[in-house]
Design a protein around this motif. Structure first.
Motif, PDB file in Angstrom:
ATOM      1  N   LEU A  86       0.820  -1.221   0.000  1.00  0.00           N
ATOM      2  CA  LEU A  86       0.000   0.000   0.000  1.00  0.00           C
ATOM      3  C   LEU A  86       0.850   1.265   0.000  1.00  0.00           C
ATOM      4  N   ALA A  87       2.018   1.225   0.617  1.00  0.00           N
ATOM      5  CA  ALA A  87       2.856   2.415   0.735  1.00  0.00           C
ATOM      6  C   ALA A  87       3.342   2.919  -0.626  1.00  0.00           C
ATOM      7  N   SER A  88       3.390   2.044  -1.597  1.00  0.00           N
ATOM      8  CA  SER A  88       3.905   2.440  -2.906  1.00  0.00           C
ATOM      9  C   SER A  88       2.830   3.031  -3.824  1.00  0.00           C
ATOM     10  N   ILE A  89       1.593   2.978  -3.400  1.00  0.00           N
ATOM     11  CA  ILE A  89       0.506   3.425  -4.275  1.00  0.00           C
ATOM     12  C   ILE A  89       0.375   4.946  -4.304  1.00  0.00           C
ATOM     13  N   GLY A  90       0.470   5.584  -3.148  1.00  0.00           N
ATOM     14  CA  GLY A  90       0.385   7.043  -3.083  1.00  0.00           C
ATOM     15  C   GLY A  90      -1.044   7.568  -3.185  1.00  0.00           C
ATOM     16  N   LEU A  91      -1.165   8.821  -3.627  1.00  0.00           N
ATOM     17  CA  LEU A  91      -2.477   9.464  -3.691  1.00  0.00           C
ATOM     18  C   LEU A  91      -3.270   9.061  -4.937  1.00  0.00           C
ATOM     19  N   GLY A  92      -2.567   8.716  -6.002  1.00  0.00           N
ATOM     20  CA  GLY A  92      -3.252   8.297  -7.218  1.00  0.00           C
ATOM     21  C   GLY A  92      -3.836   9.466  -8.005  1.00  0.00           C
ATOM     22  N   THR A  93      -4.876   9.177  -8.767  1.00  0.00           N
ATOM     23  CA  THR A  93      -5.480  10.163  -9.679  1.00  0.00           C
ATOM     24  C   THR A  93      -6.705  10.814  -9.043  1.00  0.00           C
ATOM     25  N   ASP A  94      -6.710  12.126  -9.033  1.00  0.00           N
ATOM     26  CA  ASP A  94      -7.899  12.878  -8.601  1.00  0.00           C
ATOM     27  C   ASP A  94      -8.686  13.231  -9.867  1.00  0.00           C
ATOM     28  N   TRP A  95      -9.671  12.427 -10.196  1.00  0.00           N
ATOM     29  CA  TRP A  95     -10.403  12.600 -11.448  1.00  0.00           C
ATOM     30  C   TRP A  95     -11.192  13.906 -11.492  1.00  0.00           C
ATOM     31  N   GLN A  96     -11.666  14.368 -10.353  1.00  0.00           N
ATOM     32  CA  GLN A  96     -12.373  15.654 -10.337  1.00  0.00           C
ATOM     33  C   GLN A  96     -11.432  16.793 -10.726  1.00  0.00           C
ATOM     34  N   LYS A  97     -10.222  16.715 -10.236  1.00  0.00           N
ATOM     35  CA  LYS A  97      -9.236  17.745 -10.571  1.00  0.00           C
ATOM     36  C   LYS A  97      -8.906  17.708 -12.060  1.00  0.00           C
ATOM     37  N   GLU A  98      -8.941  16.527 -12.656  1.00  0.00           N
ATOM     38  CA  GLU A  98      -8.605  16.375 -14.067  1.00  0.00           C
ATOM     39  C   GLU A  98      -9.656  16.992 -14.985  1.00  0.00           C
ATOM     40  N   ILE A  99     -10.920  16.965 -14.580  1.00  0.00           N
ATOM     41  CA  ILE A  99     -11.969  17.448 -15.485  1.00  0.00           C
ATOM     42  C   ILE A  99     -12.421  18.869 -15.182  1.00  0.00           C
ATOM     43  N   PHE A 100     -12.232  19.343 -13.954  1.00  0.00           N
ATOM     44  CA  PHE A 100     -12.730  20.669 -13.593  1.00  0.00           C
ATOM     45  C   PHE A 100     -11.687  21.752 -13.875  1.00  0.00           C
ATOM     46  N   ASN A 101     -12.174  22.894 -14.345  1.00  0.00           N
ATOM     47  CA  ASN A 101     -11.342  24.071 -14.585  1.00  0.00           C
ATOM     48  C   ASN A 101     -11.720  25.137 -13.563  1.00  0.00           C
ATOM     49  N   LYS A 102     -10.760  25.488 -12.723  1.00  0.00           N
ATOM     50  CA  LYS A 102     -11.029  26.483 -11.683  1.00  0.00           C
ATOM     51  C   LYS A 102     -10.835  27.914 -12.174  1.00  0.00           C
ATOM     52  N   ASP A 103     -10.513  28.062 -13.458  1.00  0.00           N
ATOM     53  CA  ASP A 103     -10.337  29.385 -14.051  1.00  0.00           C
ATOM     54  C   ASP A 103     -10.963  29.393 -15.449  1.00  0.00           C
ATOM     55  N   ALA A 104     -12.248  29.034 -15.508  1.00  0.00           N
ATOM     56  CA  ALA A 104     -12.967  29.048 -16.789  1.00  0.00           C
ATOM     57  C   ALA A 104     -13.344  30.498 -17.098  1.00  0.00           C
ATOM     58  N   ARG A 105     -12.778  31.045 -18.141  1.00  0.00           N
ATOM     59  CA  ARG A 105     -12.911  32.475 -18.404  1.00  0.00           C
ATOM     60  C   ARG A 105     -14.111  32.787 -19.280  1.00  0.00           C
ATOM     61  N   ARG A 106     -14.670  33.932 -19.052  1.00  0.00           N
ATOM     62  CA  ARG A 106     -15.786  34.418 -19.860  1.00  0.00           C
ATOM     63  C   ARG A 106     -15.652  35.924 -20.009  1.00  0.00           C
ATOM     64  N   PHE A 107     -15.978  36.421 -21.183  1.00  0.00           N
ATOM     65  CA  PHE A 107     -15.907  37.863 -21.410  1.00  0.00           C
ATOM     66  C   PHE A 107     -16.863  38.241 -22.524  1.00  0.00           C
ATOM     67  N   SER A 108     -17.164  39.518 -22.587  1.00  0.00           N
ATOM     68  CA  SER A 108     -18.021  40.042 -23.656  1.00  0.00           C
ATOM     69  C   SER A 108     -17.608  41.473 -23.963  1.00  0.00           C
ATOM     70  N   HIS A 109     -17.757  41.849 -25.227  1.00  0.00           N
ATOM     71  CA  HIS A 109     -17.497  43.209 -25.693  1.00  0.00           C
ATOM     72  C   HIS A 109     -18.722  43.656 -26.494  1.00  0.00           C
ATOM     73  N   GLU A 110     -19.271  44.799 -26.157  1.00  0.00           N
ATOM     74  CA  GLU A 110     -20.451  45.318 -26.841  1.00  0.00           C
ATOM     75  C   GLU A 110     -20.258  46.799 -27.130  1.00  0.00           C
ATOM     76  N   LEU A 111     -20.366  47.157 -28.397  1.00  0.00           N
ATOM     77  CA  LEU A 111     -20.164  48.539 -28.838  1.00  0.00           C
ATOM     78  C   LEU A 111     -21.398  48.989 -29.608  1.00  0.00           C
ATOM     79  N   SER A 112     -21.901  50.166 -29.276  1.00  0.00           N
ATOM     80  CA  SER A 112     -23.093  50.684 -29.966  1.00  0.00           C
ATOM     81  C   SER A 112     -22.883  52.141 -30.347  1.00  0.00           C
ATOM     82  N   LEU A 113     -23.468  52.517 -31.476  1.00  0.00           N
ATOM     83  CA  LEU A 113     -23.456  53.889 -31.960  1.00  0.00           C
ATOM     84  C   LEU A 113     -24.896  54.281 -32.260  1.00  0.00           C
TER      85      LEU A 113
END
Length: 477
Positions: free
Chosen positions: A285-312
């Protein structure tokens, strides 16, 4: 005695002449405009105080009214404007500006189809949302911007996917077996419920939700599930106005499940195997370690969103225009490489006074939408989300150990998904059924996207028939 009588008669005639001159009738004319905008006000009531003589201003804000004589008082009244009283001395033109009361229109409700109704009749039946309220919530889709702002209207987002639409119910479910989506009307054009996402949020002037038969009567049976009227912004006469509205933000999962790491998971597997009379599957068991955190692999903690709107916007008293450009981009928080939404839009609204009688206008909107979706999200066939919380943490994201590859015959399958270096994505020996490596699933979805080009336009021709035109027509005939 005769001289005295003559003087008295002259004085009487002089007073009579002064009174006659004072009481001589004449006509007063002028214009009425709105304070601040200096735009002409049409429909202002102009009346002579203490009499039944009155008139209304035309589309240019002009009026003309006869008065009995000097000292007459003209009263100017208009809905949602402070009344003004002016005293006339002669026929010199009287022009003025009227100031708004600063309150809301309590007496009548406008934009109820082709009619007006008293607010006492429609209280609770109509809800209105103005542009200033929408600007505070830069959601990008108007359904979500309405969420929590209209009484009696339930709005639920269909999915967490960027650009996903919403389900709207006006006062609950009204039919069984039929559609319960409300009728969308944008600038007098009926728009399909699924296509309403084409509209740019910053282009909206106001939204009215009609919730009962009284207010929605002119739309017939289509209004049985409610009507949502959307009015877009129009140009105003005056100097050229340039407006920019930008937004930038990030998204992240609000919460992650607290799951076992690889060592803890292997310990439970050993206990299960021993309890069933089997061997110890993971002796070291000591050689196994923490393994894979699948939630960390699929989630993005910096998913960006932006918008630009110009009117005349701007124009003259004869022609006005409103031109806008919009660009929106949003990443998803799950597998952002295949979860993205972009929208590009352009809109032109213009009005042209061809003459005193005819006014032409048009409204054109074009939107290009492109969405990348992760596809199977949470169904009986698994998907990235369910796989991330069901897969064992012992399995690696990418398997590079030759011994492990040789021990698992699935890696020798020609359909096994591999990374850019030729290494196969990890396949679990402990968890089967529909649970798969979400990073391998991501590779199968690359290049898939949905797109749409939406064009919604309308044009109209207004004919203003005023009392003056009707009078001229009858005289000419």
């Amino acid at each position: 005695m005769k001289l005295k009588t003559t003087l008295m008669l002259c004085a009487f005639l002089g007073l009579f002449g002064m009174h006659a001159a004072f009481s001589q009738a004449f006509t007063v004319s002028g214009t009425v405009s709105s304070q601040g905008t200096n735009l002409p006000l049409q429909g202002v009531t102009v009346s002579v105080k203490g009499s039944k003589v009155s008139t209304v201003t035309d589309q240019n804000g002009a009026y003309s009214i006869p008065v009995p004589g000097k000292g007459s008082v003209l009263v100017f009244t208009y809905v949602n404007m402070k009344a003004v009283e002016l005293t006339t001395n002669d026929n010199t033109p009287l022009s003025l500006t009227m100031e708004t009361t600063g309150g809301n229109m309590e007496e009548v409700v406008l934009n109820v189809g082709y009619s007006t109704q008293r607010k006492s009749v429609t209280t609770g039946a109509i809800s209105s949302v103005k542009a200033r309220d929408l600007e505070r919530v830069p959601n990008g889709r108007i359904e979500q911007a309405l969420q929590g702002r209209v009484a009696g209207v339930t709005i639920m987002q269909n999915a967490g996917q960027p650009g996903a639409g919403s389900t709207i119910r006006v006062r609950g479910i009204t039919t069984f077996g039929g559609g319960n989506n409300p009728l969308w009307v944008v600038d007098n054009v009926v728009v399909d419920n699924g296509a309403i996402g084409y509209l740019n949020q910053s282009d909206i002037e106001s939204i009215e939700v009609l919730k009962d038969a009284t207010s929605a009567a002119i739309y017939g049976t289509r209004a049985a599930t409610g009507v949502i009227l959307v009015t877009t912004k129009k140009g105003k006469a005056g100097k050229l106005s340039v407006n920019y509205n930008g937004f930038y933000g990030t998204s992240a999962p609000a919460k992650r499940l607290d799951l076992l790491n690889a060592t803890q998971y292997a310990t439970l597997i050993n206990e299960k195997s021993i309890g069933g009379g089997g061997p110890v599957l993971f002796p070291n068991l000591a050689s196994i370690g923490l393994g894979t955190d699948w939630q960390k692999e699929i989630f993005n903690k910096d998913a960006r969103r932006f918008s630009h709107e110009l009117s005349l916007s701007g124009g003259t008293e004869k022609s006005t225009f409103y031109l806008s450009f919009g660009y929106q981009d949003q990443q998803g928080i799950v597998l952002s490489d295949i979860s993205n939404y972009t929208k590009k839009s352009i809109r032109l609204n213009s009005t042209h006074k061809l003459s005193r009688v005819f006014t032409f206008g048009e409204s054109i909107g074009y939107t290009h939408q492109k969405g990348k979706g992760i596809g199977n999200t949470n169904s009986e066939f698994g998907g990235p989300l369910s796989s991330a919380i069901n897969l064992d943490p012992i399995t690696k994201v990418v398997e590079t150990d030759p011994a492990a590859i040789a021990a698992n015959s699935n890696y020798n399958n020609v359909n096994a998904i591999r990374d850019a270096n030729g290494n196969p994505y990890g396949i679990s020996l402990l968890v089967g059924q529909e649970m798969t490596n979400p990073l391998a699933y991501l590779q199968t979805r690359r290049g898939n996207y949905n797109w749409s080009d939406d064009i919604v336009a309308n044009a109209y021709l207004e004919v203003h028939i005023t009392k003056d035109l009707m009078l001229k027509s009858s005289v000419g005939g």
